[in-house]
Design an enzyme around this catalytic site. Sequence first.
Site, PDB file in Angstrom:
ATOM      1  N   LYS A  10      40.957  38.935  26.971  1.00 45.80           N
ATOM      2  CA  LYS A  10      39.690  39.205  26.278  1.00 45.80           C
ATOM      3  C   LYS A  10      39.930  39.505  24.792  1.00 45.80           C
ATOM      4  O   LYS A  10      41.071  39.735  24.369  1.00 45.80           O
ATOM      5  CB  LYS A  10      38.987  40.376  26.977  1.00 45.80           C
ATOM      6  CG  LYS A  10      38.596  40.067  28.439  1.00 45.80           C
ATOM      7  CD  LYS A  10      37.822  41.221  29.074  1.00 45.80           C
ATOM      8  CE  LYS A  10      37.437  40.892  30.510  1.00 45.80           C
ATOM      9  NZ  LYS A  10      36.609  41.952  31.138  1.00 45.80           N
ATOM     10  N   TYR A  50      29.224  35.146  32.414  1.00 46.28           N
ATOM     11  CA  TYR A  50      28.964  36.382  33.163  1.00 46.28           C
ATOM     12  C   TYR A  50      27.555  36.401  33.787  1.00 46.28           C
ATOM     13  O   TYR A  50      26.994  37.477  33.994  1.00 46.28           O
ATOM     14  CB  TYR A  50      29.173  37.604  32.270  1.00 46.28           C
ATOM     15  CG  TYR A  50      30.608  38.129  32.217  1.00 46.28           C
ATOM     16  CD1 TYR A  50      31.366  38.283  33.378  1.00 46.28           C
ATOM     17  CD2 TYR A  50      31.184  38.524  31.014  1.00 46.28           C
ATOM     18  CE1 TYR A  50      32.665  38.779  33.329  1.00 46.28           C
ATOM     19  CE2 TYR A  50      32.492  39.024  30.961  1.00 46.28           C
ATOM     20  CZ  TYR A  50      33.221  39.147  32.134  1.00 46.28           C
ATOM     21  OH  TYR A  50      34.509  39.651  32.091  1.00 46.28           O
ATOM     22  N   PHE A  58      25.171  46.689  31.775  1.00 45.77           N
ATOM     23  CA  PHE A  58      26.234  46.358  30.816  1.00 45.77           C
ATOM     24  C   PHE A  58      26.232  44.891  30.380  1.00 45.77           C
ATOM     25  O   PHE A  58      27.094  44.481  29.599  1.00 45.77           O
ATOM     26  CB  PHE A  58      27.606  46.760  31.379  1.00 45.77           C
ATOM     27  CG  PHE A  58      27.987  46.083  32.679  1.00 45.77           C
ATOM     28  CD1 PHE A  58      28.552  44.813  32.683  1.00 45.77           C
ATOM     29  CD2 PHE A  58      27.782  46.728  33.904  1.00 45.77           C
ATOM     30  CE1 PHE A  58      28.907  44.192  33.878  1.00 45.77           C
ATOM     31  CE2 PHE A  58      28.143  46.108  35.101  1.00 45.77           C
ATOM     32  CZ  PHE A  58      28.693  44.843  35.083  1.00 45.77           C
ATOM     33  N   ARG A  86      44.595  39.790  40.432  1.00 39.23           N
ATOM     34  CA  ARG A  86      43.712  40.976  40.407  1.00 39.23           C
ATOM     35  C   ARG A  86      44.549  42.259  40.518  1.00 39.23           C
ATOM     36  O   ARG A  86      44.249  43.265  39.887  1.00 39.23           O
ATOM     37  CB  ARG A  86      42.688  40.943  41.559  1.00 39.23           C
ATOM     38  CG  ARG A  86      41.666  39.828  41.521  1.00 39.23           C
ATOM     39  CD  ARG A  86      40.530  40.045  40.570  1.00 39.23           C
ATOM     40  NE  ARG A  86      39.691  41.192  40.842  1.00 39.23           N
ATOM     41  CZ  ARG A  86      38.564  41.458  40.174  1.00 39.23           C
ATOM     42  NH1 ARG A  86      38.138  40.660  39.209  1.00 39.23           N
ATOM     43  NH2 ARG A  86      37.859  42.526  40.447  1.00 39.23           N
ATOM     44  N   THR A  92      38.657  47.624  37.486  1.00 40.07           N
ATOM     45  CA  THR A  92      37.787  47.406  36.322  1.00 40.07           C
ATOM     46  C   THR A  92      37.866  48.579  35.356  1.00 40.07           C
ATOM     47  O   THR A  92      38.026  48.392  34.145  1.00 40.07           O
ATOM     48  CB  THR A  92      36.313  47.240  36.792  1.00 40.07           C
ATOM     49  OG1 THR A  92      36.281  46.305  37.871  1.00 40.07           O
ATOM     50  CG2 THR A  92      35.420  46.777  35.659  1.00 40.07           C
ATOM     51  N   ARG A 103      45.505  46.881  33.011  1.00 40.11           N
ATOM     52  CA  ARG A 103      44.378  47.697  32.537  1.00 40.11           C
ATOM     53  C   ARG A 103      44.775  49.163  32.398  1.00 40.11           C
ATOM     54  O   ARG A 103      44.377  49.825  31.433  1.00 40.11           O
ATOM     55  CB  ARG A 103      43.178  47.509  33.471  1.00 40.11           C
ATOM     56  CG  ARG A 103      42.500  46.149  33.254  1.00 40.11           C
ATOM     57  CD  ARG A 103      41.498  45.841  34.318  1.00 40.11           C
ATOM     58  NE  ARG A 103      40.634  44.703  33.970  1.00 40.11           N
ATOM     59  CZ  ARG A 103      39.777  44.150  34.802  1.00 40.11           C
ATOM     60  NH1 ARG A 103      39.663  44.608  36.038  1.00 40.11           N
ATOM     61  NH2 ARG A 103      39.021  43.140  34.406  1.00 40.11           N
ATOM     62  N   ASN A 113      38.669  45.971  28.594  1.00 36.83           N
ATOM     63  CA  ASN A 113      39.737  46.132  29.585  1.00 36.83           C
ATOM     64  C   ASN A 113      40.723  44.973  29.598  1.00 36.83           C
ATOM     65  O   ASN A 113      41.301  44.649  30.625  1.00 36.83           O
ATOM     66  CB  ASN A 113      39.138  46.425  30.968  1.00 36.83           C
ATOM     67  CG  ASN A 113      38.194  45.339  31.439  1.00 36.83           C
ATOM     68  OD1 ASN A 113      38.033  44.321  30.779  1.00 36.83           O
ATOM     69  ND2 ASN A 113      37.576  45.532  32.593  1.00 36.83           N
ATOM     70  N   HIS A 116      40.444  39.376  32.246  1.00 40.79           N
ATOM     71  CA  HIS A 116      39.522  38.987  33.311  1.00 40.79           C
ATOM     72  C   HIS A 116      40.297  38.206  34.360  1.00 40.79           C
ATOM     73  O   HIS A 116      41.221  37.469  34.015  1.00 40.79           O
ATOM     74  CB  HIS A 116      38.408  38.079  32.764  1.00 40.79           C
ATOM     75  CG  HIS A 116      37.721  37.292  33.848  1.00 40.79           C
ATOM     76  ND1 HIS A 116      36.701  37.826  34.593  1.00 40.79           N
ATOM     77  CD2 HIS A 116      37.964  36.061  34.358  1.00 40.79           C
ATOM     78  CE1 HIS A 116      36.332  36.922  35.508  1.00 40.79           C
ATOM     79  NE2 HIS A 116      37.086  35.849  35.386  1.00 40.79           N
ATOM     80  N   GLU A 127      34.463  29.277  37.539  1.00 45.80           N
ATOM     81  CA  GLU A 127      35.001  29.717  36.241  1.00 45.80           C
ATOM     82  C   GLU A 127      35.985  28.712  35.648  1.00 45.80           C
ATOM     83  O   GLU A 127      35.984  28.482  34.434  1.00 45.80           O
ATOM     84  CB  GLU A 127      35.672  31.081  36.406  1.00 45.80           C
ATOM     85  CG  GLU A 127      34.653  32.168  36.714  1.00 45.80           C
ATOM     86  CD  GLU A 127      35.279  33.529  36.997  1.00 45.80           C
ATOM     87  OE1 GLU A 127      34.519  34.499  37.148  1.00 45.80           O
ATOM     88  OE2 GLU A 127      36.530  33.625  37.062  1.00 45.80           O
TER      89      GLU A 127
HETATM   90  P1  ATP Z   1      36.228  40.789  35.191  1.00 47.65           P
HETATM   91  O1  ATP Z   1      35.102  40.023  35.847  1.00 47.65           O
HETATM   92  O2  ATP Z   1      36.134  40.792  33.683  1.00 47.65           O
HETATM   93  O3  ATP Z   1      37.575  40.346  35.682  1.00 47.65           O
HETATM   94  P2  ATP Z   1      35.915  42.908  37.066  1.00 47.65           P
HETATM   95  O4  ATP Z   1      35.740  41.808  38.068  1.00 47.65           O
HETATM   96  O5  ATP Z   1      36.997  43.893  37.304  1.00 47.65           O
HETATM   97  O6  ATP Z   1      36.139  42.309  35.615  1.00 47.65           O
HETATM   98  P3  ATP Z   1      33.047  43.127  36.927  1.00 47.65           P
HETATM   99  O7  ATP Z   1      32.272  44.052  37.769  1.00 47.65           O
HETATM  100  O8  ATP Z   1      33.045  41.666  37.250  1.00 47.65           O
HETATM  101  O9  ATP Z   1      34.557  43.680  36.864  1.00 47.65           O
HETATM  102  O10 ATP Z   1      32.560  43.359  35.422  1.00 47.65           O
HETATM  103  C1  ATP Z   1      32.770  42.381  34.421  1.00 47.65           C
HETATM  104  C2  ATP Z   1      33.153  43.061  33.123  1.00 47.65           C
HETATM  105  O11 ATP Z   1      32.020  43.768  32.624  1.00 47.65           O
HETATM  106  C3  ATP Z   1      34.233  44.136  33.271  1.00 47.65           C
HETATM  107  O12 ATP Z   1      35.548  43.640  33.245  1.00 47.65           O
HETATM  108  C4  ATP Z   1      33.968  44.986  32.053  1.00 47.65           C
HETATM  109  O13 ATP Z   1      34.465  44.362  30.856  1.00 47.65           O
HETATM  110  C5  ATP Z   1      32.441  44.987  32.021  1.00 47.65           C
HETATM  111  N1  ATP Z   1      31.883  46.103  32.810  1.00 47.65           N
HETATM  112  C6  ATP Z   1      31.838  46.218  34.159  1.00 47.65           C
HETATM  113  N2  ATP Z   1      31.247  47.364  34.544  1.00 47.65           N
HETATM  114  C7  ATP Z   1      30.913  47.999  33.400  1.00 47.65           C
HETATM  115  C8  ATP Z   1      30.271  49.233  33.087  1.00 47.65           C
HETATM  116  N3  ATP Z   1      29.838  50.053  34.055  1.00 47.65           N
HETATM  117  N4  ATP Z   1      30.107  49.557  31.785  1.00 47.65           N
HETATM  118  C9  ATP Z   1      30.519  48.732  30.789  1.00 47.65           C
HETATM  119  N5  ATP Z   1      31.128  47.549  31.000  1.00 47.65           N
HETATM  120  C10 ATP Z   1      31.318  47.187  32.279  1.00 47.65           C
HETATM  121 MG    MG Z   2      34.395  40.203  37.779  1.00 44.12          MG
END
Ligand code: ATP
Ligand code: MG
Length: 140
Positions: A10, A50, A58, A86, A92, A103, A113, A116, A127
């Site tokens: 990212k 997304y 968010f 993962r 996350t 992370r 973080n 992705h 994706e």
């Molecule tokens: P990613 O999809 O980026 O790999 P993830 O699968 O661990 O991450 P998701 O729930 O898919 O988590 O959320 C996508 C992204 O949105 C997170 O990686 C983070 O950057 C952001 N995000 C998720 N939850 C929050 C939150 N509560 N507040 C702020 N940002 C968030």
């Molecule tokens: Mg995700």
Amino acid sequence: MKERTLSIIKPDGVSRNLIGEVIRRIEGQDLKITAMKMILLSKEQAKGFYAVHKGKPFYESVTNFMSSGPCVVMTLEGEDAIKKYRKLMGATNYKDAEEGTIRREFATDIEKNIVHGSDSKETADFEIGYFFNNLEMMDR
Ligand code: ATP
Ligand code: MG
């Protein structure tokens, strides 16, 4: 089972010079990088990526973040690539992430973080197709 996943370094990872660090960890887990490029997403492109999070509190903020600077996108291939990557990333929220994960070591914020990774076979297919076409994949 051999599978593919999509990885993104990212904008925070790129701006903090963590590209090499992330790639070293990926290669150390016996995952093969089969496509790779650096891109600057528009806000609209970040929203499309997304889209599953549309409506969540968010969504606006994370899509601003993802379009704030260049990302490195890669496809990874290997045994259990989705779960393996993962695990390498960690939870996350970096505060909940296991010791030694990307992370946990580098994230500064639940949003910023560093990386992705796809979370299922179906999301990986969507994706990977979002960023790469067949001619760009080196696993043929
Ligand atoms: P990613 O999809 O980026 O790999 P993830 O699968 O661990 O991450 P998701 O729930 O898919 O988590 O959320 C996508 C992204 O949105 C997170 O990686 C983070 O950057 C952001 N995000 C998720 N939850 C929050 C939150 N509560 N507040 C702020 N940002 C968030
Ligand atoms: Mg995700």
